[in-house]
Design an enzyme around this catalytic site. Structure first.
Site, PDB file in Angstrom:
ATOM      1  N   ASP A 213       0.827  -1.206   0.000  1.00  0.00           N
ATOM      2  CA  ASP A 213       0.000   0.000   0.000  1.00  0.00           C
ATOM      3  C   ASP A 213       0.865   1.262   0.000  1.00  0.00           C
ATOM      4  O   ASP A 213       1.863   1.336   0.734  1.00  0.00           O
ATOM      5  CB  ASP A 213      -0.875  -0.028   1.261  1.00  0.00           C
ATOM      6  CG  ASP A 213      -1.976   1.013   1.236  1.00  0.00           C
ATOM      7  OD1 ASP A 213      -2.859   0.898   0.380  1.00  0.00           O
ATOM      8  OD2 ASP A 213      -1.939   1.934   2.082  1.00  0.00           O
ATOM      9  N   GLU A 289       2.023  -0.520  -4.952  1.00  0.00           N
ATOM     10  CA  GLU A 289       1.035   0.492  -5.305  1.00  0.00           C
ATOM     11  C   GLU A 289       1.781   1.815  -5.246  1.00  0.00           C
ATOM     12  O   GLU A 289       1.954   2.400  -4.183  1.00  0.00           O
ATOM     13  CB  GLU A 289      -0.143   0.507  -4.320  1.00  0.00           C
ATOM     14  CG  GLU A 289      -1.245   1.436  -4.791  1.00  0.00           C
ATOM     15  CD  GLU A 289      -1.966   2.239  -3.711  1.00  0.00           C
ATOM     16  OE1 GLU A 289      -3.036   2.772  -3.990  1.00  0.00           O
ATOM     17  OE2 GLU A 289      -1.446   2.368  -2.585  1.00  0.00           O
TER      18      GLU A 289
HETATM   19  C1  NOJ Z   1      -4.458   2.904  -0.984  1.00  0.00           C
HETATM   20  C2  NOJ Z   1      -5.586   1.953  -0.770  1.00  0.00           C
HETATM   21  O1  NOJ Z   1      -5.835   1.258  -1.972  1.00  0.00           O
HETATM   22  C3  NOJ Z   1      -6.752   2.771  -0.315  1.00  0.00           C
HETATM   23  O2  NOJ Z   1      -7.954   2.045  -0.307  1.00  0.00           O
HETATM   24  C4  NOJ Z   1      -6.433   3.339   1.037  1.00  0.00           C
HETATM   25  O3  NOJ Z   1      -7.469   4.187   1.442  1.00  0.00           O
HETATM   26  C5  NOJ Z   1      -5.128   4.135   1.006  1.00  0.00           C
HETATM   27  N1  NOJ Z   1      -4.085   3.470   0.284  1.00  0.00           N
HETATM   28  C6  NOJ Z   1      -4.629   4.382   2.397  1.00  0.00           C
HETATM   29  O4  NOJ Z   1      -4.162   3.187   2.960  1.00  0.00           O
END
Ligand code: NOJ
Ligand code: CA
Length: 573
Positions: A213, A289
Site C-alpha cells: 500500500d 502500489e
Molecule cells: C491505498 C488503498 O488502496 C486505499 O484504499 C487506502 O485508502 C489508502 N491506500 C490508504 O491506505
C-alpha cells in the site's frame, strides 16, 4: 537475451490476479460483511473463471475507519473476517486449487488503535515511543497551526493535534490519509524491523507475495518543507490530459516539491525486503502500489534487487482514445523493459470509479468532488461504457505482462451512484466536507444470485435483505449477478473466462514481446508471438484483416466487420 518459456519464468510475470475486496466478496457467516469463509466457499468460482492468483485486501484487526487500511495489528486476523486458522486454511486451499495468494501490507501508516500509537500518545514529547511516528510542534504563537501545509489525500490538513491528559492541546501528528491513520516514521529502525518481521510472519504461513500500500510514501523529505502552492498536488497521478501525452520527456518534479512521495530513501527499504523474499523458496513476489509518474519513475521500484512488480495505473487515468492509449502502452512497456520487469495492467480497483463509467465519460481519476470522481450521470451511456470496458478487457489481457482484475469487473458492473448519503462509509465523504461521495460506489457487495434473498446471494443468511449488506445493494443490482452471467453466451463473465482460457493456451501471451501493426489512427493493433493479434477499434467499423481467424471478440461481428468500441483476438494467416 533469451526469453524463458512461461513454465520456466516466475509465475507473476504472466499472472492474472483477482483482487478480492474482502468486505464485499462473499459473506460466509451471515452478518452482512464479507469474510474468509466466504472467500473459501468461492474458490471454485475463481478457479473456473481462470485466474492465476488472488490478492486479498487487508484482513488484519482494524477499527475499519478506512476498511482495513487502518491496521491495528499486522500479525493477526480481524475477528469479523475469521481467525488465523481460517487464513491458514484459505492459503492452503488456494494452493490446492493451483492458485497463488497475495496479502496486502500497509507500511505507510497504521491505525490509531495500534499499540505503538497508543503508547506514543501516552508517552512524553520527544520519547522513543513517539519517534515511531511523525510528531511535531505546531506553528503559531501557541502551536495552534499545523507544522506545515500538507494536505491529506482524503481532504483537509494532513496533521491532527493531540490533547494531553488534562485536555490541553499539545503536539500534532502526521496522517497523509485519515485522521485515524498516523504515518510511521521510517527513519526509525524499529519500524523497519517490525515490518521485516511482519513479512516473515506471512511468508512463513505460505503467502506468495504482498501488495504494498502507498509504496512510494514511506520516506518524507527532510525537514518536512511546505509544498509551494503552485505545485500542490496530493497525488502525482493527477497530471493533465495534455501533460500526459507529452510527459515521456517531462522533467521529474524535484524531490523537495513532492516531499511526501517518491523519495530516494524508499528504495533502500525495498532492497531489504527483496532479500527477505528471496530467502524463501518459490517465487515470492511483491507488487507496489506506487502512484508515481512518468513510467520511468515507477520502473525504479522494479529494479531486479527491489520489488520487480508494480501496478501500472495508466488505464485508470486514460481517456478512451487510440492515440492516448498507444502512447501510454509504449511508454510503460519501454520503461519496464529497461529494468527487465513485466508491466502489470490495472483497469479497476477499490479506489476508482468503475471502468464502465470511466471509459464512457473519459474520467481520469480526479477526485476532489463527486462529479469529478464519478462524472456526470446525465451524460452516461452504460451500454457504450460496457462495450468499451469489454473491448478494454481484451486489450489488457493481450498486452505483455500480467493483469489485475477487480471483483465485479468480470460482470461489467457499473459504478453505484445511488447509495443513500447516510449509508456512505468512505472517510473521503466526511473529510472532503461532504463534497466527494468517495469510493463506496465501486465497493458494493457482489451479487451472486439474481433474487434478493441473502442480499443477492452475497450472504449465507438468506433472510438478509440487499439493504442490510454492510453497503446497501440497490434494487437493480441483481441484474449484474454471477448467476445471470456465468455460462451464459455473450455475457461479460463468459468473455473474461473465454479470454483467460485462450490466454492460458497461447504461449505468446503474458510476458514477452509485442509488435505494433498499422491499422489506422483509430485502431490499436498489435501482434504477439504465435501469429496472435489483437485489434481494438475506437473509430468507425473496419474489416477483419484478410485471412485472419477470429478467436474471440468483445461484441458480435457481422460480416467480418469490427464495430466501433470492439476488440478482437485473431490468428493471423
Ligand atoms: C491505498 C488503498 O488502496 C486505499 O484504499 C487506502 O485508502 C489508502 N491506500 C490508504 O491506505
Ligand atoms: Ca461475515
Amino acid at each position: 537475451m533469451t526469453l524463458l518459456s512461461r513454465s520456466e519464468r516466475a509465475w507473476w510475470r504472466d499472472a492474472v490476479t483477482y483482487q478480492i475486496y474482502i468486505r464485499s466478496f462473499a459473506d460466509g457467516n451471515g452478518d452482512g460483511i464479507g469474510d474468509i469463509e466466504g472467500i473459501r466457499s468461492r474458490l471454485p468460482y475463481l478457479k473456473s473463471l481462470g485466474v492465476d492468483a488472488i490478492w486479498i485486501t487487508p484482513w488484519y484487526p482494524s477499527p475499519q475507519n478506512d476498511h482495513g487500511y487502518d491496521v491495528a495489528n499486522y500479525m493477526d486476523i480481524e475477528p469479523m473476517y475469521g481467525t488465523l486458522e481460517d487464513a491458514q486454511r484459505l492459503i492452503d486451499e488456494t494452493h490446492q486449487h493451483g492458485m497463488k495468494l497475495i496479502v496486502d501490507i500497509v507500511p505507510n501508516h497504521c491505525s490509531d488503535q495500534h499499540v505503538w500509537f497508543q503508547e506514543a500518545v501516552n508517552s512524553p514529547i520527544g520519547s522513543a515511543a513517539r519517534d515511531r511516528f511523525i510528531f511535531r510542534d505546531g506553528k503559531g504563537e501557541n502551536g495552534e497551526l499545523p507544522p506545515n501545509n500538507w494536505q491529506s489525500v482524503f481532504g483537509g490538513p494532513a496533521w491532527h493535534r493531540l490533547n494531553d491528559a488534562d485536555g490541553n492541546p499539545e503536539q500534532w501528528y502526521l496522517h497523509l490519509f485519515a485522521v485515524e491513520q498516523p504515518d510511521f516514521n521510517w527513519e526509525n529502525p524499529e519500524v523497519r524491523e517490525h515490518f521485516e518481521e511482519i513479512l516473515k510472519f506471512w511468508l512463513d504461513r505460505g503467502v506468495d507475495g504482498f501488495r504494498i500500500d502507498v509504496a512510494h510514501a514511506l520516506i518524507k523529505y527532510p525537514g518536512l518543507p511546505d509544498i509551494p502552492p503552485q505545485t500542490h498536488r496530493t497525488d502525482t497521478s493527477k497530471v493533465d490530459a495534455e501533460d500526459f501525452v507529452t510527459d515521456a520527456n517531462a522533467e521529474v518534479t524535484p524531490p523537495e516539491l513532492r516531499p511526501t512521495w517518491d523519495q530516494e530513501g524508499v528504495h533502500e527499504i525495498y532492497r531489504a525486503w527483496r532479500k527477505i523474499l528471496n530467502s524463501y523458496p518459490g517465487d515470492r513476489m511483491a507488487v507496489a502500489e506506487a502512484w508515481v509518474s512518468p513510467a520511468s519513475r515507477i520502473a525504479r521500484y522494479l529494479r531486479p534487487d527491489e520489488l520487480a512488480n508494480s501496478f501500472n495505473f495508466d488505464f485508470l487515468t486514460s481517456r478512451w482514445e487510440a492515440k492516448y492509449l498507444t502512447h501510454m502502452i509504449n511508454r510503460a512497456v519501454d520503461a519496464m523493459a529497461e529494468v527487465g520487469a513485466p508491466p502489470s495492467w490495472v483497469f479497476n480497483n477499490h479506489d476508482v470509479t468503475r471502468s464502465v463509467d470511466r471509459f464512457d465519460l473519459g474520467l481520469q481519476n480526479r477526485q476532489s468532488n463527486t462529479i469529478e470522481r464519478q462524472g456526470d450521470p446525465a451524460k452516461l451511456d452504460i451500454a457504450r461504457g460496457t462495450r468499451r470496458a469489454r473491448a478494454g478487457a481484451l486489450l489488457m489481457l493481450a498486452l505483455p505482462g500480467g493483469a489485475y482484475i477487480y471483483q465485479g469487473e468480470e460482470l461489467a458492473v457499473p459504478e453505484v451512484r445511488d447509495i443513500p448519503e447516510d449509508r456512505l462509509t468512505d472517510p473521503i465523504w466526511k473529510m472532503s466536507g461532504y463534497k466527494d461521495r468517495g469510493r463506496d460506489g465501486c465497493r458494493v457487495p457482489i451479487a451472486w444470485k439474481s433474487s434478493v434473498d441473502g442480499a443477492f446471494g452475497f450472504s449465507t443468511n438468506s433472510a438478509l435483505a440487499p439493504t442490510e449488506a454492510w453497503l446497501p445493494q440497490s434494487p437493480w443490482w441483481g441484474s449484474y449477478s454471477v448467476e445471470s452471467q456465468a455460462g451464459i453466451e455473450g455475457s461479460t463473465h463468459s468473455l473474461y473466462s473465454e479470454a483467460l482460457a485462450i490466454r492460458k493456451g497461447e504461449s505468446g501471451l503474458g510476458d514477452g514481446p509485442m509488435q505494433w501493426l498499422d491499422a489506422g489512427p483509430d485502431v490499436i493493433a498489435f501482434s504477439r508471438p504465435g501469429n496472435f493479434a489483437c485489434y481494438v477499434n475506437f473509430g468507425s467499423p473496419i474489416e477483419v484483416p484478410k485471412g485472419a481467424t477470429v478467436l474471440l471478440s468483445s461484441s458480435a461481428l457481422a460480416d467480418n466487420v469490427i464495430p466501433t468500441d470492439t476488440a478482437v483476438w485473431l490468428r493471423l494467416s
